[in-house]
Design a protein around this motif. Structure first.
Motif, short mmCIF file in Angstrom:
data_model
loop_
_atom_site.label_atom_id
_atom_site.label_comp_id
_atom_site.label_asym_id
_atom_site.label_seq_id
_atom_site.Cartn_x
_atom_site.Cartn_y
_atom_site.Cartn_z
N ARG A 216 2.40 2.01 -3.52
CA ARG A 216 1.47 2.41 -4.58
C ARG A 216 1.46 3.93 -4.71
NH1 ARG A 216 -3.46 -0.28 -3.21
NH2 ARG A 216 -2.43 -2.12 -3.98
N ARG A 217 1.67 4.41 -5.92
CA ARG A 217 1.71 5.85 -6.23
C ARG A 217 2.70 6.59 -5.34
NH1 ARG A 217 -4.15 5.25 -6.16
NH2 ARG A 217 -4.83 4.86 -8.30
N ASN A 218 3.89 6.05 -5.24
CA ASN A 218 4.91 6.65 -4.38
C ASN A 218 6.23 6.68 -5.15
OD1 ASN A 218 6.52 7.48 -2.25
ND2 ASN A 218 5.57 6.09 -0.78
N LYS A 219 7.05 7.68 -4.87
CA LYS A 219 8.35 7.77 -5.52
C LYS A 219 9.33 6.73 -4.99
CE LYS A 219 8.03 12.70 -6.38
NZ LYS A 219 8.56 14.02 -6.02
N TYR B 250 0.83 -1.21 0.00
CA TYR B 250 0.00 0.00 0.00
C TYR B 250 0.86 1.26 0.00
CZ TYR B 250 -4.01 -3.00 1.08
OH TYR B 250 -4.98 -3.96 1.04
#
Length: 188
Positions: free
Chosen positions: A146-149, A143
């Motif tokens: 997800r959508r993290n650098k 989690y």
């Protein structure tokens, strides 16, 4: 010749402080934690599987990672390198501490009695406690990634470190454990 995990980390010095989990956390020395499903034939044989391999197996949970064990093992190895740099401790010891802190001791079960369903608080077996802790650490890392650098290995390292510290604010696994125990306490 001394056997070390990934030819780097010595598992003989790792200590399991929780007496209930001591016989369920396998930290025997192994170079590559890959048993190829040898311990899946019999019930409760997963106790024989190395704890690092069980973590890697839990990382293969989602669709894009299914069956890619080599990728999961590389991710675990990268996460262990990050953990070692940040904490200056053996990463296997940090993982064991995270599992001890992330496993719920009490949860609820549904009981039907005369057409009425209610929740009843029950103690959690050490095996299930370990399974839940591993699953929640893996899910928390997924989690967070997800959508993290950050890379997945960095998110896994963060989750393990925060769970080892028992940080409720940052660790998904510890937060889930506290939530389960709070629900169980109210169902007593």
């Amino acid at each position: 010749m001394e056997i070390k995990l990934f030819n780097r980390w010595d598992t003989t010095e790792v200590v399991v402080r929780d007496p209930s989990l001591r016989s369920y956390i396998n930290i025997r020395p192994i170079i590559v934690p890959h048993t190829a499903g040898r311990n899946t034939k019999k019930m409760f044989d997963k106790v024989k599987m190395n704890i690092v391999e069980r973590l890697a197996n839990n990382l293969m949970r989602r669709e894009q990672n299914t069956g890619k064990k080599h990728k999961a093992l590389k991710t675990v190895e990268e996460a262990f390198e990050i953990i070692e740099k940040r904490t200056k401790k053996n990463p296997v010891q940090v993982l064991v501490e995270a599992l001890e802190n992330a496993g719920p001791r009490e949860e609820t079960t549904r009981i039907s009695y005369g057409g009425i369903t209610f929740l009843q608080s029950v103690d959690v077996s050490p095996s299930r406690r370990l399974d839940i802790a591993l699953r929640n650490i893996a899910l928390g890392a997924q989690y967070a990634a997800r959508r993290n650098k950050k890379s997945f290995a960095e998110c896994l390292a963060d989750e393990i470190i925060y769970a080892a510290k028992g940080d409720i604010q940052r660790s998904y696994a510890v937060r889930k454990k506290e939530e389960k125990e709070r629900v169980a306490e109210s169902a007593r």
